[in-house]
Design an enzyme around this catalytic site. Sequence first.
Site, short mmCIF file in Angstrom:
data_model
loop_
_atom_site.label_atom_id
_atom_site.label_comp_id
_atom_site.label_asym_id
_atom_site.label_seq_id
_atom_site.Cartn_x
_atom_site.Cartn_y
_atom_site.Cartn_z
CB SER A 164 142.31 83.31 -4.53
OG SER A 164 142.63 84.02 -5.71
CE1 TYR A 189 137.91 86.87 -3.89
CE2 TYR A 189 140.13 86.92 -4.76
CZ TYR A 189 138.93 86.26 -4.59
OH TYR A 189 138.76 84.99 -5.11
CE LYS A 203 139.30 84.09 -1.81
NZ LYS A 203 138.39 83.07 -1.25
P1 NAD Z 1 130.17 82.43 -7.15
O1 NAD Z 1 129.79 83.87 -7.05
O2 NAD Z 1 129.88 81.68 -8.39
O3 NAD Z 1 129.59 81.61 -5.92
C1 NAD Z 1 129.71 82.10 -4.61
C2 NAD Z 1 128.57 81.54 -3.78
O4 NAD Z 1 128.74 82.04 -2.46
C3 NAD Z 1 127.19 82.00 -4.27
O5 NAD Z 1 126.32 80.87 -4.35
C4 NAD Z 1 126.75 82.99 -3.21
O6 NAD Z 1 125.34 83.01 -3.00
C5 NAD Z 1 127.47 82.47 -1.98
N1 NAD Z 1 127.67 83.47 -0.95
C6 NAD Z 1 128.09 84.76 -1.10
N2 NAD Z 1 128.09 85.38 0.09
C7 NAD Z 1 127.68 84.47 1.02
C8 NAD Z 1 127.47 84.50 2.40
N3 NAD Z 1 127.68 85.62 3.13
N4 NAD Z 1 127.07 83.37 3.02
C9 NAD Z 1 126.83 82.25 2.32
N5 NAD Z 1 126.99 82.15 1.00
C10 NAD Z 1 127.41 83.25 0.35
O7 NAD Z 1 131.74 82.42 -6.85
P2 NAD Z 1 132.86 81.29 -7.12
O8 NAD Z 1 133.71 81.78 -8.22
O9 NAD Z 1 132.25 79.94 -7.18
O10 NAD Z 1 133.69 81.48 -5.78
C11 NAD Z 1 133.73 80.51 -4.74
C12 NAD Z 1 135.00 80.71 -3.94
O11 NAD Z 1 136.13 80.51 -4.80
C13 NAD Z 1 135.16 82.13 -3.37
O12 NAD Z 1 135.73 82.07 -2.09
C14 NAD Z 1 136.12 82.78 -4.35
O13 NAD Z 1 136.83 83.83 -3.76
C15 NAD Z 1 137.01 81.60 -4.69
N6 NAD Z 1 137.77 81.76 -5.92
C16 NAD Z 1 137.13 81.89 -7.13
C17 NAD Z 1 137.89 82.03 -8.27
C18 NAD Z 1 137.27 82.17 -9.62
O14 NAD Z 1 138.01 82.48 -10.57
N7 NAD Z 1 135.98 81.96 -9.79
C19 NAD Z 1 139.29 82.03 -8.19
C20 NAD Z 1 139.90 81.90 -6.96
C21 NAD Z 1 139.12 81.75 -5.83
#
Ligand code: NAD
Length: 259
Positions: A141, A154, A158
């Site tokens: 991130s 978080y 990260k």
């Molecule tokens: P999201 O909540 O849309 O999707 C996350 C998915 O992970 C969900 O399908 C959930 O069921 C699954 N999950 C959660 N805990 C779990 C576990 N213990 N085992 C297996 N699956 C699990 O989130 P997203 O925004 O798509 O995030 C995905 C990744 O991207 C994460 O690591 C997040 O930190 C990172 N990220 C997201 C953003 C953003 O702005 N959305 C920015 C930077 C980084």
Amino acid sequence: MQLIDKSALITGAAGGIGRAIAERYAREGARVAVADLDLAAAEATVETIRRGGGQAMALAMDVTDEAAVNAGVERMVAEWGSLDIAIANAGIQHIEPVHTLSFADWRKVMAVHLDGAFLVTSAALRQMYRQHSGCMIYMGSVHSKLASPLKAPYVAAKHGLVGLCRTVAKEGAAHGVRSNLICPGFVRTPLVDRQIPEQAKALGISEEAVIRDVMLKDTIDGEFTTLEDIAEVALHLAAFPTAALTGQSMVVSHGWYMQ
Ligand code: NAD
């Protein structure tokens, strides 16, 4: 098609960023294992991929459960014969200042991001070292590079992924394995949509102000990063042909963080 004959494991791929990468990889010819806590949603992703002519399987996997991670990797390798790309993507968020944060909530966030990434790495490397090839990708991130208030576990997790990614790049080199980290800015997914009202409440400002003055304040154009942006970078990292690109963090954030 850039990923023909490749097998990919993507955790947290039932929704959000993971799902977008899974669909993109499948369009590029990869067989994709869609691993998630939410099996029904993972199956729906698989169904969409299959309807589009792609190959995919759903895996019920809690990334903090060693046996579930190992069983998922074993199942996909038994079926497809290889594991070429593994993406530790599953993640959760928790909005709260450090001084009121419980130890349980700290551990929960750390476990999904760091324990989960470790378990996926360990299971994937065992297979990749046997093949003498592979590509690890970690979902970092912008919070792998800087901090924001209310997100201590978080941000800590990260940042930790940068260290894991770099270590795997060093150790994996002799075994034909590359390792890189993607660092997205804010992308509109359920993870972000949930925290907009939470941050508004914690900071005492409107939801519009959270988006404009907190989330996108330091971007060059006030724009969210998109699912397509992240899927494109994930494809580039997986398809890159040599070991020149390893141990890196790719920040994709509309200039929010420049390195
Ligand atoms: P999201 O909540 O849309 O999707 C996350 C998915 O992970 C969900 O399908 C959930 O069921 C699954 N999950 C959660 N805990 C779990 C576990 N213990 N085992 C297996 N699956 C699990 O989130 P997203 O925004 O798509 O995030 C995905 C990744 O991207 C994460 O690591 C997040 O930190 C990172 N990220 C997201 C953003 C953003 O702005 N959305 C920015 C930077 C980084």
